[in-house]
Every structure is written in C-alpha cells, then in structure tokens.
Design a protein around this motif. Structure first.
Motif, PDB file in Angstrom:
ATOM      1  N   LYS A   1     -13.345   8.512   4.208  1.00  0.00           N
ATOM      2  CA  LYS A   1     -12.800   8.799   2.874  1.00  0.00           C
ATOM      3  C   LYS A   1     -11.297   8.525   2.840  1.00  0.00           C
ATOM      4  O   LYS A   1     -10.782   7.901   1.903  1.00  0.00           O
ATOM      5  CB  LYS A   1     -13.055  10.279   2.523  1.00  0.00           C
ATOM      6  N   ALA A   2     -10.614   8.979   3.893  1.00  0.00           N
ATOM      7  CA  ALA A   2      -9.165   8.785   3.961  1.00  0.00           C
ATOM      8  C   ALA A   2      -8.832   7.299   3.995  1.00  0.00           C
ATOM      9  O   ALA A   2      -7.887   6.840   3.347  1.00  0.00           O
ATOM     10  CB  ALA A   2      -8.606   9.479   5.199  1.00  0.00           C
ATOM     11  N   ARG A   3      -9.665   6.544   4.718  1.00  0.00           N
ATOM     12  CA  ARG A   3      -9.426   5.093   4.812  1.00  0.00           C
ATOM     13  C   ARG A   3      -9.598   4.443   3.442  1.00  0.00           C
ATOM     14  O   ARG A   3      -8.782   3.631   3.015  1.00  0.00           O
ATOM     15  CB  ARG A   3     -10.396   4.494   5.827  1.00  0.00           C
ATOM     16  N   ASN A   4     -10.665   4.833   2.730  1.00  0.00           N
ATOM     17  CA  ASN A   4     -10.902   4.260   1.408  1.00  0.00           C
ATOM     18  C   ASN A   4      -9.763   4.592   0.453  1.00  0.00           C
ATOM     19  O   ASN A   4      -9.406   3.779  -0.405  1.00  0.00           O
ATOM     20  CB  ASN A   4     -12.230   4.764   0.838  1.00  0.00           C
ATOM     21  N   LEU A   5      -9.215   5.809   0.611  1.00  0.00           N
ATOM     22  CA  LEU A   5      -8.090   6.190  -0.239  1.00  0.00           C
ATOM     23  C   LEU A   5      -6.848   5.381   0.127  1.00  0.00           C
ATOM     24  O   LEU A   5      -6.076   4.985  -0.729  1.00  0.00           O
ATOM     25  CB  LEU A   5      -7.782   7.677  -0.068  1.00  0.00           C
ATOM     26  N   ALA A   6      -6.691   5.146   1.422  1.00  0.00           N
ATOM     27  CA  ALA A   6      -5.441   4.550   1.896  1.00  0.00           C
ATOM     28  C   ALA A   6      -5.328   3.071   1.554  1.00  0.00           C
ATOM     29  O   ALA A   6      -4.234   2.564   1.390  1.00  0.00           O
ATOM     30  CB  ALA A   6      -5.321   4.736   3.403  1.00  0.00           C
ATOM     31  N   VAL A   7      -6.451   2.364   1.447  1.00  0.00           N
ATOM     32  CA  VAL A   7      -6.345   0.915   1.267  1.00  0.00           C
ATOM     33  C   VAL A   7      -6.109   0.521  -0.179  1.00  0.00           C
ATOM     34  O   VAL A   7      -6.331  -0.612  -0.562  1.00  0.00           O
ATOM     35  CB  VAL A   7      -7.602   0.162   1.780  1.00  0.00           C
ATOM     36  N   ARG A   8      -5.651   1.439  -0.979  1.00  0.00           N
ATOM     37  CA  ARG A   8      -5.569   1.117  -2.394  1.00  0.00           C
ATOM     38  C   ARG A   8      -4.460   0.109  -2.703  1.00  0.00           C
ATOM     39  O   ARG A   8      -4.722  -0.959  -3.208  1.00  0.00           O
ATOM     40  CB  ARG A   8      -5.373   2.401  -3.191  1.00  0.00           C
ATOM     41  N   SER A   9      -3.249   0.465  -2.421  1.00  0.00           N
ATOM     42  CA  SER A   9      -2.122  -0.368  -2.867  1.00  0.00           C
ATOM     43  C   SER A   9      -1.140  -0.635  -1.741  1.00  0.00           C
ATOM     44  O   SER A   9      -0.326   0.230  -1.430  1.00  0.00           O
ATOM     45  CB  SER A   9      -1.388   0.322  -4.021  1.00  0.00           C
ATOM     46  N   PRO A  10      -1.195  -1.792  -1.143  1.00  0.00           N
ATOM     47  CA  PRO A  10      -0.199  -2.112  -0.111  1.00  0.00           C
ATOM     48  C   PRO A  10       1.152  -2.390  -0.755  1.00  0.00           C
ATOM     49  O   PRO A  10       1.229  -3.074  -1.774  1.00  0.00           O
ATOM     50  CB  PRO A  10      -0.759  -3.375   0.539  1.00  0.00           C
ATOM     51  N   TRP A  11       2.202  -1.866  -0.169  1.00  0.00           N
ATOM     52  CA  TRP A  11       3.548  -2.141  -0.669  1.00  0.00           C
ATOM     53  C   TRP A  11       4.171  -3.254   0.160  1.00  0.00           C
ATOM     54  O   TRP A  11       3.921  -3.363   1.358  1.00  0.00           O
ATOM     55  CB  TRP A  11       4.403  -0.881  -0.626  1.00  0.00           C
ATOM     56  N   ILE A  12       4.979  -4.024  -0.532  1.00  0.00           N
ATOM     57  CA  ILE A  12       5.555  -5.215   0.093  1.00  0.00           C
ATOM     58  C   ILE A  12       7.032  -4.978   0.392  1.00  0.00           C
ATOM     59  O   ILE A  12       7.757  -4.429  -0.443  1.00  0.00           O
ATOM     60  CB  ILE A  12       5.395  -6.442  -0.837  1.00  0.00           C
ATOM     61  N   TYR A  13       7.439  -5.394   1.561  1.00  0.00           N
ATOM     62  CA  TYR A  13       8.865  -5.381   1.888  1.00  0.00           C
ATOM     63  C   TYR A  13       9.270  -6.803   2.252  1.00  0.00           C
ATOM     64  O   TYR A  13       8.515  -7.527   2.890  1.00  0.00           O
ATOM     65  CB  TYR A  13       9.134  -4.434   3.053  1.00  0.00           C
ATOM     66  N   ARG A  14      10.434  -7.177   1.809  1.00  0.00           N
ATOM     67  CA  ARG A  14      10.862  -8.559   1.964  1.00  0.00           C
ATOM     68  C   ARG A  14      12.045  -8.599   2.923  1.00  0.00           C
ATOM     69  O   ARG A  14      13.037  -7.916   2.711  1.00  0.00           O
ATOM     70  CB  ARG A  14      11.254  -9.087   0.595  1.00  0.00           C
ATOM     71  N   ILE A  15      11.933  -9.397   3.986  1.00  0.00           N
ATOM     72  CA  ILE A  15      13.043  -9.569   4.921  1.00  0.00           C
ATOM     73  C   ILE A  15      13.576 -10.983   4.767  1.00  0.00           C
ATOM     74  O   ILE A  15      12.815 -11.950   4.842  1.00  0.00           O
ATOM     75  CB  ILE A  15      12.598  -9.343   6.378  1.00  0.00           C
ATOM     76  N   ASN A  16      14.872 -11.085   4.539  1.00  0.00           N
ATOM     77  CA  ASN A  16      15.503 -12.393   4.464  1.00  0.00           C
ATOM     78  C   ASN A  16      16.137 -12.678   5.818  1.00  0.00           C
ATOM     79  O   ASN A  16      17.159 -12.116   6.174  1.00  0.00           O
ATOM     80  CB  ASN A  16      16.564 -12.375   3.355  1.00  0.00           C
TER      81      ASN A  16
ATOM     82  N   ARG B   1      -0.880  -7.127  -9.900  1.00  0.00           N
ATOM     83  CA  ARG B   1      -2.319  -7.066 -10.183  1.00  0.00           C
ATOM     84  C   ARG B   1      -3.113  -6.789  -8.920  1.00  0.00           C
ATOM     85  O   ARG B   1      -4.208  -6.254  -8.974  1.00  0.00           O
ATOM     86  CB  ARG B   1      -2.798  -8.402 -10.777  1.00  0.00           C
ATOM     87  N   LEU B   2      -2.575  -7.203  -7.762  1.00  0.00           N
ATOM     88  CA  LEU B   2      -3.265  -6.978  -6.493  1.00  0.00           C
ATOM     89  C   LEU B   2      -2.932  -5.606  -5.914  1.00  0.00           C
ATOM     90  O   LEU B   2      -3.293  -5.307  -4.786  1.00  0.00           O
ATOM     91  CB  LEU B   2      -2.880  -8.062  -5.488  1.00  0.00           C
ATOM     92  N   GLY B   3      -2.206  -4.809  -6.695  1.00  0.00           N
ATOM     93  CA  GLY B   3      -1.835  -3.474  -6.223  1.00  0.00           C
ATOM     94  C   GLY B   3      -0.553  -3.465  -5.418  1.00  0.00           C
ATOM     95  O   GLY B   3      -0.172  -2.441  -4.880  1.00  0.00           O
ATOM     96  N   CYS B   4       0.109  -4.605  -5.324  1.00  0.00           N
ATOM     97  CA  CYS B   4       1.300  -4.700  -4.496  1.00  0.00           C
ATOM     98  C   CYS B   4       2.535  -4.344  -5.310  1.00  0.00           C
ATOM     99  O   CYS B   4       2.622  -4.657  -6.486  1.00  0.00           O
ATOM    100  CB  CYS B   4       1.479  -6.111  -3.952  1.00  0.00           C
ATOM    101  N   GLN B   5       3.472  -3.699  -4.631  1.00  0.00           N
ATOM    102  CA  GLN B   5       4.743  -3.420  -5.276  1.00  0.00           C
ATOM    103  C   GLN B   5       5.831  -3.638  -4.250  1.00  0.00           C
ATOM    104  O   GLN B   5       5.635  -3.314  -3.074  1.00  0.00           O
ATOM    105  CB  GLN B   5       4.749  -1.972  -5.763  1.00  0.00           C
ATOM    106  N   TYR B   6       6.948  -4.174  -4.687  1.00  0.00           N
ATOM    107  CA  TYR B   6       8.064  -4.341  -3.767  1.00  0.00           C
ATOM    108  C   TYR B   6       8.722  -2.989  -3.564  1.00  0.00           C
ATOM    109  O   TYR B   6       8.939  -2.263  -4.515  1.00  0.00           O
ATOM    110  CB  TYR B   6       9.085  -5.329  -4.326  1.00  0.00           C
TER     111      TYR B   6
END
Lengths: 167, 149
Positions: free
Chosen positions: B10-25, B49-54
């Motif tokens: 259950k925790a895994r299903n909850l956790a995979v919802r929205s990956p956040w993105i970090y950008r390294i230059n 739309r893919l659930g990603c946020q910077y």
C-alpha cells in the motif's frame, strides 16, 4: 467582455497542450533529426569526417574494408555532413525519438563497411565505393555507377577518359 | 507478515504517485536548460501531466535531470549535490554533453562522460533535445523509478 471571446475560442480549439506521451506528436517537416546513411552511395571521400565538429563520424581501415562509424550520442544535428556529402549518402531524417536506457548507449550508432573487392579491370584490391560525381558531365547513369564501383582508381580514370569527360 | 507485506504494498502504491524533478546544470551552455524549463512551464508541453514537478531542493527530488558536460570547475559541486538526493533516484542525462561530451568531447576542461562519475539511467541525446524528447526521457525514467521504489 474580452474573456467571453477567449472562453469561446478555448472551447472551440480545445486544450493547447500536445498529448505527446499518450499520442503521437507533430514533427516539423524540415526537422533536423537522426542521421541516416546509405552505404550504396558512399564514395569514401571522408568529407563528412572532416566537417563533423563533435567528431561523431569516424572512418577506420579494417581488413574487410573502410568502416563508416557514426555515434548518434555525440551528433549535434548541425547538418554539415549532409551538406558536404557529394552523393547524398548521408541524409537527415525527422526522427527525434532517441531517448534510450543507458545500456543502449553504444548501440546508438551506425557501423557499415565499404568492402574491398578485386578490380574487374586489373585485379587490384580496391574499395567498392560509389564514384565521385563532382565535375562529371553528363552525370553518371545508375549502370555506370555500378560499373565504376568495381574498378580501381586508375581504371576509373581510364574509363572516364574513354567516356570523354574530365574528372 | 502478510499484514506487513500489505502495508508495504500500500505504501509503495501511495509513494509512486508523483516523482519530483531536480535539475543539475553541470556546466551547460543553457540550451538544454531552456528546453527543460520549456518542458515544465509552457502549457504546450507541460511535464506536470506526468505528475512531475520541478523542486528547488535536491532533498525532495526523485528524478534528476543533468545537463552540461561536467566542467572541471563544477564537478565537485555536482557530485556533492547529487549525493544529497535521497535514494531511490533516477538520473536522466539531457543533451549530448553529459552523454558523450558532444562538441566539447576530449576537451581538457570537461569531465564528460558523466556516467563515469554518476549512475545515469536514461539518455536523451540532442543539442538541445526537443521538449517532447525530454518528456519521452522523463516517461522512461518514471517507468524505471516505479520498479526501483
């Protein structure tokens, strides 16, 4: 009242987001994408290797022949190789679907060999590359290209002289 | 034991919802960074739309986008910031520079290829890649991330 105009326009046109990962994306007609290589037309002049700024193109002499190698992962899609190719052996497609897992990193390449053959004129070992069409008038016919492919450079010169052109 | 497994599932299903993105230059020319910003900010492409946020902090990130050929000047900082990102993380190399060095390959000032120093998972070649290509790479990264979590 301007918002009504925008409201109606958005209602008619639908969302402006392109539905890409879930549906095919639109690609511009002249998009500079993945390079394609046509071995049959390559003259082995190595002009593309000279002009390639990131060094994506490399020619190697192998026991089988002259090997053309191109690594897509360092190509910057500048189009110089296509511009300088005398026979359009290199062309740019509009394919941009190049995201890949890191395991396929070195598979993202073109590796083709222009083989060595025996010249049909004198029997010398020579490369079966297409003849260079630069300065040949009238231009080669497809039959002539196939005939020239099987000749060594000296015999090609002779055949061209008999044909009555300066090469 | 079964209860524990159910809870984990259950925790895994909850956790995979929205990956956040970090950008390294990592010393990028800013071309790929502009395309990354375009991918997120312009409604036409909209990676959210893919659930990603910077996100602004490396400690919140799940997916890392690396741009640039890892210049000698920035290398230590990039490695330090990368180490701050919690596991499981998925790394996406955006542009030809982190993948192979691109136009800067074999220069004395860059440490390309990045995968000598960091575990890269997905490559998105291009100079710069199209926003759609970045979205494609992020989609592949999400698939890897779902398996890894």
């Amino acid at each position: 009242m301007n918002f009504l105009k925008i409201f109606v326009r958005n209602l008619v046109k639908g969302p402006s987001t392109i539905p890409f990962p879930f549906a095919p994306a639109w690609t511009p007609e002249r998009m500079r994408g993945r390079i394609q290589f046509k071995l049959q037309s390559c003259t082995g002049c190595r002009a593309c290797e000279q002009v390639c700024a990131p060094g994506a193109i490399r020619f190697d002499k192998t026991p089988e022949g002259l090997r053309f190698m191109r690594w897509h992962n360092t190509c910057v899609f500048c189009g110089m190789c296509e511009f300088y190719c005398p026979t359009d052996a290199i062309s740019q497609s509009d394919d941009w679907h190049m995201a890949h897992a890191v395991g396929e990193k070195y598979g993202m390449a073109i590796r083709e060999v222009i083989p060595y053959i025996a010249c049909t004129g004198c029997g010398m070992k020579t490369l079966a590359s297409a003849p260079n069409p630069v300065g040949v008038a009238p231009p080669f016919t497809p039959e002539e290209i196939e005939q020239q492919r099987n000749l060594c450079p000296a015999c090609r010169k002779k055949a061209l002289a008999e044909r009555g052109v300066q090469s | 034991m079964t209860l524990m497994q159910t809870i984990t599932e259950k925790a895994r299903n909850l956790a995979v919802r929205s990956p956040w993105i970090y950008r390294i230059n990592a010393g990028s020319c800013n071309g790929c960074d502009v395309e990354c910003a375009t991918t997120a900010l312009i409604p036409r492409y909209d990676v959210e739309r893919l659930g990603c946020q910077y996100c602004g902090s490396p400690r919140h990130a799940d997916i890392v986008l690396i741009t640039g050929p890892l210049t000698a000047r920035i290398k230590d900082d990039v490695l330090r910031v990368f180490a701050e990102i919690p596991d499981p993380k998925v790394t996406v190399a955006v542009g030809v520079c982190p993948i192979s060095g691109g136009i800067f390959r074999e220069s004395y000032a860059v440490h390309a290829q990045v995968d000598q120093y960091l575990p890269v998972d997905v490559n998105v070649p291009g100079c710069p890649p199209r926003p759609q290509a970045i979205i494609e790479g992020v989609a592949q990264a999400i698939a890897i991330w779902r398996e890894r979590i």
